[in-house]
Enzyme design. Structure first.
Site, PDB file in Angstrom:
ATOM      1  CD  GLU A 220     -24.979  25.660 -22.885  1.00 26.11           C
ATOM      2  OE1 GLU A 220     -25.826  26.380 -22.343  1.00 26.11           O
ATOM      3  OE2 GLU A 220     -24.083  25.066 -22.254  1.00 26.11           O
TER       4      GLU A 220
ATOM      5  CG  LEU B 145     -29.313  27.074 -22.292  1.00 26.04           C
ATOM      6  CD1 LEU B 145     -29.790  25.652 -22.596  1.00 26.04           C
ATOM      7  CD2 LEU B 145     -30.443  28.073 -22.508  1.00 26.04           C
ATOM      8  NE  ARG B 146     -28.652  32.544 -16.014  1.00 32.56           N
ATOM      9  CZ  ARG B 146     -29.358  33.577 -15.576  1.00 32.56           C
ATOM     10  NH1 ARG B 146     -28.929  34.297 -14.592  1.00 32.56           N
ATOM     11  NH2 ARG B 146     -30.523  33.878 -16.128  1.00 32.56           N
ATOM     12  CD  GLU B 147     -26.634  22.442 -14.286  1.00 30.58           C
ATOM     13  OE1 GLU B 147     -27.106  21.964 -13.253  1.00 30.58           O
ATOM     14  OE2 GLU B 147     -25.606  22.023 -14.839  1.00 30.58           O
TER      15      GLU B 147
ATOM     16  CG  ASN C  10     -19.038  29.530 -19.226  1.00 29.17           C
ATOM     17  OD1 ASN C  10     -19.951  30.352 -19.176  1.00 29.17           O
ATOM     18  ND2 ASN C  10     -19.264  28.250 -19.419  1.00 29.17           N
TER      19      ASN C  10
ATOM     20  CE  LYS D  45     -26.636  37.495  -5.589  1.00 30.45           C
ATOM     21  NZ  LYS D  45     -27.010  36.721  -6.772  1.00 30.45           N
TER      22      LYS D  45
ATOM     23  CB  CYS E 261     -20.310  25.375 -17.089  1.00 35.60           C
ATOM     24  SG  CYS E 261     -21.766  24.453 -17.581  1.00 35.60           S
TER      25      CYS E 261
HETATM   26  C1  UGA Z   1     -22.853  28.862 -16.420  1.00 32.15           C
HETATM   27  C2  UGA Z   1     -23.073  30.183 -17.188  1.00 32.15           C
HETATM   28  O1  UGA Z   1     -23.609  31.163 -16.290  1.00 32.15           O
HETATM   29  C3  UGA Z   1     -24.040  29.979 -18.366  1.00 32.15           C
HETATM   30  O2  UGA Z   1     -24.155  31.181 -19.111  1.00 32.15           O
HETATM   31  C4  UGA Z   1     -23.465  28.870 -19.269  1.00 32.15           C
HETATM   32  O3  UGA Z   1     -24.340  28.577 -20.350  1.00 32.15           O
HETATM   33  C5  UGA Z   1     -23.286  27.602 -18.460  1.00 32.15           C
HETATM   34  O4  UGA Z   1     -22.393  27.871 -17.345  1.00 32.15           O
HETATM   35  C6  UGA Z   1     -22.695  26.551 -19.362  1.00 32.15           C
HETATM   36  O5  UGA Z   1     -21.544  26.720 -19.785  1.00 32.15           O
HETATM   37  O6  UGA Z   1     -23.414  25.628 -19.760  1.00 32.15           O
HETATM   38  P1  UGA Z   1     -24.239  27.468 -14.590  1.00 32.15           P
HETATM   39  O7  UGA Z   1     -23.001  26.636 -14.462  1.00 32.15           O
HETATM   40  O8  UGA Z   1     -25.556  26.802 -14.736  1.00 32.15           O
HETATM   41  O9  UGA Z   1     -24.101  28.475 -15.851  1.00 32.15           O
HETATM   42  O10 UGA Z   1     -24.355  28.362 -13.269  1.00 32.15           O
HETATM   43  P2  UGA Z   1     -24.065  29.862 -12.838  1.00 32.15           P
HETATM   44  O11 UGA Z   1     -25.328  30.503 -12.453  1.00 32.15           O
HETATM   45  O12 UGA Z   1     -23.223  30.574 -13.804  1.00 32.15           O
HETATM   46  O13 UGA Z   1     -23.228  29.614 -11.492  1.00 32.15           O
HETATM   47  C7  UGA Z   1     -21.972  28.936 -11.515  1.00 32.15           C
HETATM   48  C8  UGA Z   1     -21.359  28.920 -10.121  1.00 32.15           C
HETATM   49  O14 UGA Z   1     -20.949  30.228  -9.741  1.00 32.15           O
HETATM   50  C9  UGA Z   1     -22.302  28.456  -9.015  1.00 32.15           C
HETATM   51  O15 UGA Z   1     -21.613  27.598  -8.135  1.00 32.15           O
HETATM   52  C10 UGA Z   1     -22.731  29.741  -8.319  1.00 32.15           C
HETATM   53  O16 UGA Z   1     -23.087  29.568  -6.980  1.00 32.15           O
HETATM   54  C11 UGA Z   1     -21.442  30.546  -8.445  1.00 32.15           C
HETATM   55  N1  UGA Z   1     -21.666  32.009  -8.361  1.00 32.15           N
HETATM   56  C12 UGA Z   1     -22.380  32.650  -9.320  1.00 32.15           C
HETATM   57  C13 UGA Z   1     -21.098  32.728  -7.308  1.00 32.15           C
HETATM   58  O17 UGA Z   1     -20.424  32.165  -6.419  1.00 32.15           O
HETATM   59  N2  UGA Z   1     -21.278  34.083  -7.277  1.00 32.15           N
HETATM   60  C14 UGA Z   1     -21.992  34.756  -8.231  1.00 32.15           C
HETATM   61  O18 UGA Z   1     -22.106  35.990  -8.131  1.00 32.15           O
HETATM   62  C15 UGA Z   1     -22.563  34.017  -9.275  1.00 32.15           C
END
Ligand code: UGA
Length: 440
Positions: free
Chosen positions: A156, A158-160, A216, A259, A268
């Site tokens: 999967e 999916l992003r939270e 990931n 970012k 994750c």
């Molecule tokens: C992540 C992946 O993006 C999903 O594709 C995957 O399905 C999911 O893990 C999983 O394995 O179930 P998620 O953990 O919900 O999703 O969140 P993200 O949006 O990926 O962010 C992860 C972390 O990275 C957060 O702490 C966010 O603040 C940080 N982040 C993200 C940054 O510091 N900079 C960015 O540019 C993007």
């Protein structure tokens, strides 16, 4: 029409089950936790995910078949498609705990009453689907049962905070299979009902399992990379937002996940990067880059703390207001949240810590009852008399702060924007000392 059972009504299971049910497929969500199932049957969710509660309630109200059960036998017997979505926590030795996955496999073998397609959606180490297949075959042989089944690895993505959107408009669907007919059935479950035309990639089992970890880890790598570049930018006068844009415009690099911030968190990235490094180690392969991703991420948290200490004029006895607790906006999840790590360190270093988050305060109280924190009722009561305001999670609620009001209620006008939400000049015009990440 296929009958679907979801084994494990956690975050992935609930989203998958509710989305498939909303498309008209009969879905049963099984979980071992009777309390959770009782709440779910009433439409009450154990987690916050935008749109999920209304999706579940709508399914229940509109007579779409979305049932919640603790009866695994009945759920297995009455379905031909079984999704395994149980959680796979990290063990002390960094390996993935597969207890729940293997328990699910054994139960399936015990209750199987005909051909089933078993779709593994839990994030599992490469080789696990084959192990699951062996467990089921051995258990069937032991029980003298003669039913056939196919295992599919279907990671999967999916992003939270945007999981429902991600389900319906996914970038890709990855199906790891040994049997083409089973792969076609799974493909049809998705593409026959989804209105989007996402590419479907059919691979071998191991490759599909690896796609998840590698994806990931790559995204986590981008974040650690940009955080390192941000650190250099701060020294040499470059602005990371301009640098990231300049890099991201190259389509080979892309704009996403560039970012800078306080480091990545959530259930994750930290877990999966560690697990992949552990998998490699198991094969005697040392993956230095993966270790570095984690090291840089840990150091980022420390770097943020130093920033706060410097800007606030010390920590002991200072009052620090932290806006944001969740690991990212749109969720109440605080697992490996960089905000929480900062909050804990501030408290340990004898600062008075005031916190506010629109959704995650309850989880912070529950997980860290020993932490002496002041839980604010709103943004402004939290920031009152503070020596430094730290924006740690980029909730929309924090994107339009009234800085004039803030200036009149804080003790020291210091604003640390760990998510680069604001233009530095905008905040400075209100008389605040401003610092972001990777720019002045
Ligand atoms: C992540 C992946 O993006 C999903 O594709 C995957 O399905 C999911 O893990 C999983 O394995 O179930 P998620 O953990 O919900 O999703 O969140 P993200 O949006 O990926 O962010 C992860 C972390 O990275 C957060 O702490 C966010 O603040 C940080 N982040 C993200 C940054 O510091 N900079 C960015 O540019 C993007």
């Amino acid at each position: 029409m296929h009958n679907i059972t979801i084994i494990g009504a956690g975050y992935v299971g609930l989203v998958t089950g509710a989305c498939l049910a909303s498309l008209g497929m009969p879905v049963q969500c099984y979980d071992i936790d009777a309390g959770k199932i009782e709440c779910l049957s009433k439409g009450l969710l154990p987690i916050y995910e935008p749109g999920l509660e209304s999706l579940v309630s709508n399914c229940i109200r509109s007579g779409k078949k979305l049932d919640f059960t603790t009866d695994l036998r009945k759920a297995v017997e009455s379905s031909d498609i079984l999704f395994i979505t149980v959680n796979t926590p990290t063990l002390e030795n960094s390996q993935c705990d597969l207890t729940h996955v293997f328990e699910a496999a054994t139960s399936i073998a015990q209750y199987i009453n005909g051909y089933k397609i078993i779709i593994v959606k839990s994030t599992v180490p490469v080789g696990t689907c084959r192990q699951i297949s062996n467990i089921i075959s051995n258990e069937l042989a032991r029980l003298g049962k003669n039913h056939s089944f196919d295992i599919i690895s279907n990671p999967e993505f999916l992003r939270e905070g945007s999981a429902i959107q991600d389900f319906f408009y996914t970038d890709r669907i990855v199906i790891g299979a040994e049997n083409k007919a089973a792969a076609d059935t799974v493909k049809e479950i998705y593409t026959g009902n989804l209105q989007c035309c996402s590419p479907v990639l059919v691979t071998g089992l191991e490759s599909a399992e690896m796609v998840k970890y590698a994806s990931n880890s790559f995204l986590a790598c981008k974040i650690s990379f940009i955080n390192e570049i941000a650190a250099i930018c701060e020294c040499c006068g470059a602005d990371i937002t301009q640098v990231a844009e300049g890099m991201g415009l190259d389509s080979r690099i892309g704009m996403h996940f560039l970012k800078p911030g306080p480091g990545f968190g959530g259930s994750c990235f930290p877990k999966d990067v560690k697990a992949l490094a552990g998998i490699a180690e198991g094969y005697g392969v040392e993956l230095g880059l993966l270790r570095s991703i984690l090291k840089v991420n840990d150091e980022q948290s420390e770097r943020m703390l130093e920033k706060i200490e410097k800007a606030a004029g010390g920590l002991e006895g200072r009052t620090i207001a932290v806006l944001g607790v969740a690991f990212k906006p749109g969720t109440d999840d605080i697992r490996y949240s960089p905000a929480v790590s900062i909050i804990r360190s501030l408290a340990t270093r004898k600062a008075t810590v005031r916190v506010f988050d629109p959704k995650a305060m309850g989880n912070l109280k529950k997980e860290f009852p020993q932490l002496k924190l002041h839980y604010g009722k709103n943004i402004y009561s939290t920031c009152r008399n503070s020596d430094c305001i730290v924006l740690a999670t980029e909730w929309d609620e924090f994107a339009d702060l009234d800085f004039e009001k803030l200036k009149s209620i804080v003790r020291q006008p210091v604003f640390l924007d760990l998510r680069n939400v604001y233009q530095p000049s905008y905040v400075k015009q209100f008389g605040f000392y401003y610092e972001g990440v990777g720019r002045k």
